[in-house]
Design a protein around this motif. Structure first.
Motif, PDB file in Angstrom:
ATOM      1  N   GLN A  11      -6.676  27.724  -6.481  1.00 37.29           N
ATOM      2  CA  GLN A  11      -6.401  28.800  -7.370  1.00 37.29           C
ATOM      3  C   GLN A  11      -5.190  30.140  -7.196  1.00 37.29           C
ATOM      4  N   HIS A  12      -5.161  30.186  -5.902  1.00 38.64           N
ATOM      5  CA  HIS A  12      -4.121  31.156  -5.271  1.00 38.64           C
ATOM      6  C   HIS A  12      -3.010  30.589  -5.389  1.00 38.64           C
ATOM      7  N   LYS A  13      -2.744  29.291  -4.908  1.00 36.76           N
ATOM      8  CA  LYS A  13      -1.614  28.508  -4.877  1.00 36.76           C
ATOM      9  C   LYS A  13      -1.139  28.436  -6.205  1.00 36.76           C
ATOM     10  N   SER A  14      -1.847  28.059  -7.129  1.00 37.30           N
ATOM     11  CA  SER A  14      -1.631  28.099  -8.761  1.00 37.30           C
ATOM     12  C   SER A  14      -1.092  29.549  -9.073  1.00 37.30           C
ATOM     13  N   PHE A  15      -1.597  30.482  -8.740  1.00 34.09           N
ATOM     14  CA  PHE A  15      -1.128  31.670  -9.204  1.00 34.09           C
ATOM     15  C   PHE A  15       0.041  31.977  -8.529  1.00 34.09           C
ATOM     16  N   GLY A  16       0.410  31.973  -7.339  1.00 36.57           N
ATOM     17  CA  GLY A  16       1.429  32.036  -6.686  1.00 36.57           C
ATOM     18  C   GLY A  16       2.928  31.262  -7.552  1.00 36.57           C
ATOM     19  N   LEU A  17       2.525  29.988  -7.893  1.00 37.72           N
ATOM     20  CA  LEU A  17       3.509  29.153  -8.643  1.00 37.72           C
ATOM     21  C   LEU A  17       3.893  29.933  -9.975  1.00 37.72           C
ATOM     22  N   ARG A  49       3.414  22.415 -16.050  1.00 32.57           N
ATOM     23  CA  ARG A  49       2.913  22.100 -17.583  1.00 32.57           C
ATOM     24  C   ARG A  49       1.297  22.499 -17.482  1.00 32.57           C
ATOM     25  N   LYS A  50       0.615  22.185 -16.865  1.00 33.15           N
ATOM     26  CA  LYS A  50      -0.711  22.280 -16.783  1.00 33.15           C
ATOM     27  C   LYS A  50      -1.251  23.861 -16.591  1.00 33.15           C
ATOM     28  N   THR A  51      -0.707  24.313 -15.630  1.00 31.83           N
ATOM     29  CA  THR A  51      -0.688  26.019 -15.329  1.00 31.83           C
ATOM     30  C   THR A  51      -0.228  26.980 -16.554  1.00 31.83           C
ATOM     31  N   MET A  52       0.869  26.509 -17.173  1.00 31.57           N
ATOM     32  CA  MET A  52       1.486  27.063 -18.019  1.00 31.57           C
ATOM     33  C   MET A  52       0.833  27.077 -19.420  1.00 31.57           C
ATOM     34  N   ALA A  53       0.188  25.971 -19.780  1.00 34.35           N
ATOM     35  CA  ALA A  53      -0.637  25.606 -20.878  1.00 34.35           C
ATOM     36  C   ALA A  53      -1.631  26.565 -20.836  1.00 34.35           C
ATOM     37  N   LYS A  54      -2.221  27.303 -19.870  1.00 32.71           N
ATOM     38  CA  LYS A  54      -3.224  28.232 -19.766  1.00 32.71           C
ATOM     39  C   LYS A  54      -2.670  29.527 -20.281  1.00 32.71           C
ATOM     40  N   LEU A  55      -1.514  29.632 -19.656  1.00 36.41           N
ATOM     41  CA  LEU A  55      -0.526  31.100 -20.225  1.00 36.41           C
ATOM     42  C   LEU A  55      -0.281  31.117 -21.766  1.00 36.41           C
ATOM     43  N   THR A  56      -0.068  29.834 -22.060  1.00 35.88           N
ATOM     44  CA  THR A  56       0.258  29.684 -23.597  1.00 35.88           C
ATOM     45  C   THR A  56      -1.021  30.097 -24.303  1.00 35.88           C
ATOM     46  N   ARG A  57      -2.181  29.760 -24.045  1.00 34.63           N
ATOM     47  CA  ARG A  57      -3.388  29.873 -24.950  1.00 34.63           C
ATOM     48  C   ARG A  57      -3.664  31.342 -24.817  1.00 34.63           C
ATOM     49  N   ALA A  58      -3.194  32.119 -23.681  1.00 34.56           N
ATOM     50  CA  ALA A  58      -3.587  33.406 -23.323  1.00 34.56           C
ATOM     51  C   ALA A  58      -2.458  34.239 -24.122  1.00 34.56           C
ATOM     52  N   GLN A  59      -1.701  33.574 -24.720  1.00 32.46           N
ATOM     53  CA  GLN A  59      -0.447  34.265 -25.651  1.00 32.46           C
ATOM     54  C   GLN A  59       0.407  34.979 -24.806  1.00 32.46           C
ATOM     55  N   ILE A  60       0.521  34.655 -23.343  1.00 31.86           N
ATOM     56  CA  ILE A  60       1.473  35.286 -22.729  1.00 31.86           C
ATOM     57  C   ILE A  60       2.839  34.328 -22.554  1.00 31.86           C
ATOM     58  N   LEU A  61       2.628  33.440 -22.804  1.00 30.69           N
ATOM     59  CA  LEU A  61       3.782  32.593 -23.114  1.00 30.69           C
ATOM     60  C   LEU A  61       4.070  31.776 -24.728  1.00 30.69           C
ATOM     61  N   VAL A  62       5.021  31.523 -24.908  1.00 29.28           N
ATOM     62  CA  VAL A  62       5.394  30.872 -26.235  1.00 29.28           C
ATOM     63  C   VAL A  62       6.236  29.440 -25.754  1.00 29.28           C
ATOM     64  N   ILE A  85      -2.156  37.828 -15.962  1.00 21.64           N
ATOM     65  CA  ILE A  85      -1.944  36.674 -15.712  1.00 21.64           C
ATOM     66  C   ILE A  85      -2.895  35.866 -14.771  1.00 21.64           C
ATOM     67  N   TYR A  86      -3.634  36.557 -13.903  1.00 23.83           N
ATOM     68  CA  TYR A  86      -4.588  35.853 -12.978  1.00 23.83           C
ATOM     69  C   TYR A  86      -5.655  35.513 -13.857  1.00 23.83           C
ATOM     70  N   GLN A  87      -6.121  36.449 -14.803  1.00 30.39           N
ATOM     71  CA  GLN A  87      -7.289  35.957 -15.465  1.00 30.39           C
ATOM     72  C   GLN A  87      -7.145  34.814 -16.533  1.00 30.39           C
ATOM     73  N   ALA A  88      -5.793  34.693 -17.146  1.00 34.03           N
ATOM     74  CA  ALA A  88      -5.337  33.756 -17.889  1.00 34.03           C
ATOM     75  C   ALA A  88      -5.499  32.371 -17.204  1.00 34.03           C
ATOM     76  N   LEU A  89      -5.154  32.391 -16.033  1.00 35.87           N
ATOM     77  CA  LEU A  89      -5.272  31.066 -15.178  1.00 35.87           C
ATOM     78  C   LEU A  89      -6.730  30.854 -15.024  1.00 35.87           C
TER      79      LEU A  89
END
Length: 145
Positions: A11-17, A49-62, A85-89
């Motif tokens: 999870q920390h590695k994904s957060f860094g990425l 894409r897998k990690t960015m999808a979580k940010l899209t669901r959280a409306q951080i990304l479009v 960001i961390y919570q969205a992941l």
């Protein structure tokens, strides 16, 4: 059956990425494809894409489809905290989860979970308090990239 010791490191590695990818987006100020970001970050597009999808669901990304499509920021970098960001992941409460994983399955383990749960919860709150202090814009400035 082998049990993994802790998912906290992953999870920390994904957060860094994701932080690196968001800094790229903030600097670019426009959309960026997952393939382009993956190349810039020496990562795999599917993982990104897998990690960015979580940010899209959280409306951080479009997301924008098509030839010029990709991901774009949906929030002002000055107002987007690292905690959000961390919570969205869905990486929150990593200490609690990581601490409980190796202790489960027997009576002494269950007792240790009870004994440590307050400490791990306090660690989680402390980490989130630190992440609340910083915005994505702070990371852009600090990274100097």
């Amino acid at each position: 059956m082998t049990k993994t010791r802790s998912s906290g490191a992953v999870q920390h590695k994904s957060f860094g990425l994701v932080l690196q990818a968001l800094v790229v987006l903030a600097r670019k100020g426009d959309t960026c494809s997952s393939c382009e970001m993956a190349e810039l970050l020496s990562s795999e597009a599917t993982l990104l894409r897998k990690t960015m999808a979580k940010l899209t669901r959280a409306q951080i990304l479009v997301t924008k489809e098509g030839r010029d499509g990709g991901y774009g920021l949906n929030r002002d970098p000055e107002e987007l905290t690292l905690a959000e960001i961390y919570q969205a992941l869905e990486a929150g409460e990593v200490c609690s989860k990581a601490g409980n994983d190796p202790m489960c399955g027997n009576v002494p383990g269950e007792r240790m979970i009870d004994a440590c749960s307050d400490i791990f919860a306090e660690m989680d709150r402390s980490m989130m308090a630190v992440l609340e202090k910083y915005s994505l814009a702070d990371m852009v400035r600090k990274s100097g990239c």
